[in-house]
Design a protein around this motif. Structure first.
Motif, PDB file in Angstrom:
ATOM      1  N   TRP A 274       0.809  -1.215   0.000  1.00 50.38           N
ATOM      2  CA  TRP A 274       0.000   0.000   0.000  1.00 50.38           C
ATOM      3  C   TRP A 274       0.848   1.273   0.000  1.00 50.38           C
ATOM      4  N   ARG A 275       2.011   1.237   0.618  1.00 46.36           N
ATOM      5  CA  ARG A 275       2.858   2.429   0.639  1.00 46.36           C
ATOM      6  C   ARG A 275       3.387   2.731  -0.768  1.00 46.36           C
ATOM      7  N   GLN A 276       3.809   1.713  -1.483  1.00 47.06           N
ATOM      8  CA  GLN A 276       4.300   1.913  -2.842  1.00 47.06           C
ATOM      9  C   GLN A 276       3.186   2.434  -3.757  1.00 47.06           C
ATOM     10  N   LEU A 277       2.000   1.888  -3.609  1.00 48.31           N
ATOM     11  CA  LEU A 277       0.869   2.325  -4.430  1.00 48.31           C
ATOM     12  C   LEU A 277       0.554   3.791  -4.194  1.00 48.31           C
ATOM     13  N   GLN A 278       0.492   4.203  -2.922  1.00 50.29           N
ATOM     14  CA  GLN A 278       0.158   5.590  -2.611  1.00 50.29           C
ATOM     15  C   GLN A 278       1.233   6.546  -3.113  1.00 50.29           C
ATOM     16  N   MET A 279       2.474   6.156  -3.022  1.00 49.93           N
ATOM     17  CA  MET A 279       3.563   6.980  -3.560  1.00 49.93           C
ATOM     18  C   MET A 279       3.439   7.130  -5.075  1.00 49.93           C
ATOM     19  N   ALA A 280       3.140   6.025  -5.759  1.00 48.78           N
ATOM     20  CA  ALA A 280       3.031   6.061  -7.217  1.00 48.78           C
ATOM     21  C   ALA A 280       1.896   6.967  -7.679  1.00 48.78           C
ATOM     22  N   LEU A 281       0.862   7.112  -6.859  1.00 56.33           N
ATOM     23  CA  LEU A 281      -0.272   7.966  -7.221  1.00 56.33           C
ATOM     24  C   LEU A 281      -0.051   9.430  -6.837  1.00 56.33           C
ATOM     25  N   SER A 282       0.883   9.694  -5.928  1.00 60.37           N
ATOM     26  CA  SER A 282       0.998  11.038  -5.356  1.00 60.37           C
ATOM     27  C   SER A 282       2.171  11.847  -5.896  1.00 60.37           C
ATOM     28  N   ILE A 283       3.262  11.227  -6.250  1.00 58.42           N
ATOM     29  CA  ILE A 283       4.437  11.974  -6.692  1.00 58.42           C
ATOM     30  C   ILE A 283       4.275  12.593  -8.077  1.00 58.42           C
ATOM     31  N   PRO A 284       3.756  11.878  -9.096  1.00 52.50           N
ATOM     32  CA  PRO A 284       3.658  12.466 -10.444  1.00 52.50           C
ATOM     33  C   PRO A 284       2.886  13.782 -10.530  1.00 52.50           C
ATOM     34  N   PRO A 285       1.775  13.994  -9.791  1.00 50.91           N
ATOM     35  CA  PRO A 285       1.054  15.269  -9.917  1.00 50.91           C
ATOM     36  C   PRO A 285       1.873  16.507  -9.546  1.00 50.91           C
ATOM     37  N   LEU A 286       2.997  16.320  -8.840  1.00 53.40           N
ATOM     38  CA  LEU A 286       3.814  17.477  -8.475  1.00 53.40           C
ATOM     39  C   LEU A 286       4.382  18.184  -9.704  1.00 53.40           C
ATOM     40  N   ILE A 287       4.435  17.483 -10.833  1.00 49.89           N
ATOM     41  CA  ILE A 287       4.900  18.103 -12.074  1.00 49.89           C
ATOM     42  C   ILE A 287       4.000  19.268 -12.477  1.00 49.89           C
ATOM     43  N   CYS A 288       2.745  19.217 -12.036  1.00 47.34           N
ATOM     44  CA  CYS A 288       1.768  20.243 -12.422  1.00 47.34           C
ATOM     45  C   CYS A 288       2.072  21.617 -11.824  1.00 47.34           C
ATOM     46  N   VAL A 289       3.097  21.726 -10.997  1.00 47.47           N
ATOM     47  CA  VAL A 289       3.508  23.045 -10.506  1.00 47.47           C
ATOM     48  C   VAL A 289       3.822  23.955 -11.693  1.00 47.47           C
ATOM     49  N   GLY A 290       4.318  23.375 -12.770  1.00 49.39           N
ATOM     50  CA  GLY A 290       4.624  24.150 -13.969  1.00 49.39           C
ATOM     51  C   GLY A 290       3.404  24.759 -14.634  1.00 49.39           C
ATOM     52  N   TYR A 291       2.209  24.323 -14.254  1.00 50.10           N
ATOM     53  CA  TYR A 291       0.988  24.882 -14.824  1.00 50.10           C
ATOM     54  C   TYR A 291       0.822  26.361 -14.484  1.00 50.10           C
ATOM     55  N   PHE A 292       1.507  26.791 -13.424  1.00 53.68           N
ATOM     56  CA  PHE A 292       1.388  28.203 -13.029  1.00 53.68           C
ATOM     57  C   PHE A 292       1.787  29.116 -14.186  1.00 53.68           C
ATOM     58  N   TRP A 293       2.738  28.678 -14.992  1.00 53.21           N
ATOM     59  CA  TRP A 293       3.206  29.486 -16.122  1.00 53.21           C
ATOM     60  C   TRP A 293       2.603  29.028 -17.451  1.00 53.21           C
ATOM     61  N   MET A 294       1.940  27.884 -17.452  1.00 51.81           N
ATOM     62  CA  MET A 294       1.468  27.317 -18.714  1.00 51.81           C
ATOM     63  C   MET A 294      -0.038  27.469 -18.943  1.00 51.81           C
ATOM     64  N   VAL A 295      -0.809  27.350 -17.880  1.00 50.50           N
ATOM     65  CA  VAL A 295      -2.271  27.374 -18.015  1.00 50.50           C
ATOM     66  C   VAL A 295      -2.798  28.761 -17.659  1.00 50.50           C
ATOM     67  N   PRO A 296      -3.617  29.387 -18.513  1.00 54.15           N
ATOM     68  CA  PRO A 296      -4.145  30.721 -18.234  1.00 54.15           C
ATOM     69  C   PRO A 296      -5.360  30.668 -17.308  1.00 54.15           C
ATOM     70  N   GLU A 297      -5.671  31.807 -16.726  1.00 50.92           N
ATOM     71  CA  GLU A 297      -6.885  31.935 -15.921  1.00 50.92           C
ATOM     72  C   GLU A 297      -8.105  31.901 -16.822  1.00 50.92           C
TER      73      GLU A 297
END
Length: 564
Positions: A274-297
């Motif tokens: 369960w720990r590996q599964l939760q990590m696999a689901l949670s770490i990739p979304p951190l890439i979306c921090v770049g949306y601050f400069w990519m996605v408009p309001e």
């Protein structure tokens, strides 16, 4: 500016009219739409991850008199003589989880024999009495490892602790859905959307690092708060960035991503811990921090907040990417109204501006409360949302009774939602919003009532009716999101959809209790699902049609949807 000129500018600044110039779903919108869809994959997976992280794998008591101490077999032939349990009609034995028959062989004899060699000569019924005793060592039917093994939550007395994880999850969804909707209307869709994604990721990682059951519960609640805002805000951003002819497409395709995200949990067969599964689901979304400069309001939100210069900048960029020309009159109107806003007495006072933002929201709420038409309309929507949640989650709970590999079954039950969303898309385009909603609910009603009277032997028919019912309620859920958003004025659209979704979560909390009605009359749960769907389908016919109508920006325009 004269009154006629101001009115003309207001007309020009209607975003649906602007989209006819820059394109309803050009390259600019397609790129940003894909970006907002990607986090939905992980939000969907996080929203159901507790089914596996806090699940209960198959297990039974360890029997030292018979079990191989090095490699015990959960389904050994002798289990039925050593442990109590139940037999299925097909002759399959399911042992009890925490009880075993008492042995006639002394413990010291058994341990010394086990040390000498295995297997023992034979495990026979004569080695056990009819009395039972509790056990503390267990044999598991698979390599799956959940919080049950992590913190010793086996046996009947601990079942509520596993179920309570789901309760905390739904509590977080209720809190997060309402909160994210209000914050998005006040501070903007983009910033709250990004915050929810990052918060979901960080609390998911913290959940994987939980040190005890209580900390796991706390982070499960917080993870649900973040998760609950991702899909609704992605939906709002998607609907608000496209023209009237593309709205149903934007909502349905987003649901495709959600269904695939849920089905991805079926891959947890490769991550049984369960720990590996939760990590696999949670770490990739951190890439979306770049949306601050990519996605408009959202341009609609900016226009509703009188931030026309910022809206104009996004529109110019969209027109450039879409290779479309903007009329000089349109851009001049943006500049003119921005200058008028700067000249207003309140412009220089930021505190006043924030207050005016809140005033707009609360003024719209007061207008809604004061309108008998909208009160009746939104009350019907609330009821339909609750029915959708009860039936959808109720049928999902019954999905675990399907025979076969549970990971594959889970993935298939999730993926069957894609035909449901496709059906919704077809209904939305061919029948309009009102008939699409009622038709989906009627389809679910008919199949649920029919499956309630199917004989127990007709397994293929039970499964078929179950899948058709799930398809119907999935279609209804997809339609109600679009229908609700199109009936809400822009200034409270995100909050309005959030309120409806929050109310639906309360309905979802009732779903686990419905199957208990089967103890009184076996078909009763399905008959109840069918009756609720029928009532909701009939009530949906009282709602106004919004197909190919422009999104209402004000409460008056929302009221006018029901009038010619």
């Amino acid at each position: 500016m004269s009154v006629p000129a101001a009115a003309a500018a207001s007309t020009v600044l209607d975003f649906d009219d602007i989209l006819t110039e820059i394109g309803e779903f050009g390259r600019f919108q397609r790129r940003n739409y894909l970006l907002i869809c990607l986090p939905v994959l992980f939000a969907a997976a996080n929203s159901l991850s507790y089914v596996f992280t806090a699940g209960s794998p198959t297990y039974r008591c360890y029997v030292p008199e018979c079990d191989n101490p090095d490699d015990p077999d959960y389904g050994a032939d002798w289990v039925s003589i050593a442990e109590p349990g139940s037999w299925s009609k097909l002759g399959h034995f399911t042992p009890a989880t925490c009880d075993r028959f008492m042995s006639n062989v002394s413990k010291s004899d058994t341990e010394s024999e086990a040390r000498r060699s295995w297997p023992l000569d034979e495990c026979s019924a004569e080695d056990f009495t009819a009395d039972t005793e509790r056990c503390r060592l267990f044999v598991y039917g698979s390599s799956e490892r959940t919080i049950l093994q992590q913190w010793g939550l086996q046996c009947q007395e601990n079942l509520w602790k596993l179920a309570f994880v789901g309760t905390m999850h739904f509590a977080g969804l209720v809190l997060g859905t309402a909160l994210s909707g209000y914050l998005a209307d006040r501070y903007g869709r983009k910033h709250v959307f990004l915050f929810c994604i990052v918060f979901m990721a960080l609390t998911g990682v913290a959940q994987a690092l939980s040190w005890d059951y209580v900390s796991f519960l706390v982070f499960a609640l917080l993870n649900a708060v973040g998760t609950s805002g991702v899909y609704p805000l992605a939906f709002i951003i998607g609907v608000e960035m496209v023209g009237p002819r593309k709205r149903e497409m934007s909502s349905i395709v987003l649901n495709y991503f959600y269904a695939v995200g849920e089905a991805l949990l079926g891959l947890s067969v490769f991550l049984p811990d369960w720990r590996q599964l939760q990590m696999a689901l949670s770490i990739p979304p951190l890439i979306c921090v770049g949306y601050f400069w990519m996605v408009p309001e959202s341009v609609r939100w900016l226009l509703a907040r009188n931030r026309r210069e910022q809206a104009g900048s996004i529109i110019r960029r969209a027109a450039k990417v879409n290779r479309r020309d903007i009329s000089i009159e349109l851009m001049a109107s943006f500049k003119q109204q921005e200058l008028e806003a700067e000249a207003s007495p309140q412009h220089g006072n930021e505190g006043v501006l924030v207050e005016r933002k809140d005033d707009k929201i609360w003024l719209a709420i007061k207008q809604v409360v004061g309108s008998h038409t909208l009160i009746v309309r939104y009350a019907i929507l609330l009821l339909i949302w609750a029915v959708n949640a009860i039936v959808y989650y109720g049928l999902s709970l019954n999905a675990t009774s399907l025979s076969g590999n549970k990971y594959l079954n889970f993935a298939l039950v999730c993926l069957v939602e894609i035909p449901g969303y496709s059906l919704a898309w077809l209904f939305l385009r061919r029948l309009g919003r009102r008939l699409a909603l009622s038709g989906s609910l009627f389809l679910c009603s008919i199949t649920c009532v029919a499956s309630g009277f199917v004989t127990l032997g007709a397994n293929w028919l039970v499964v078929t009716l179950f899948l058709i019912g799930k398809l119907g309620i999935t279609s209804s859920f997809a339609v109600i999101y679009t229908f609700t958003a199109e009936m809400m004025p822009t200034v409270i659209r995100s909050g309005g959809v959030g309120v409806m979704s929050t109310f639906a979560r309360f309905g979802a909390m009732l779903a686990p209790f419905v199957p208990l009605l089967a103890s009184y009359y076996e078909p009763l749960p399905l008959l109840l699902f069918g009756t609720l769907s029928l009532v909701a389908g009939l009530l949906s016919l009282l709602l106004p049609e919004t197909f190919n109508r422009k999104l209402p920006d004000t409460v008056d325009e929302a009221i006018a949807l029901g009038k010619r």
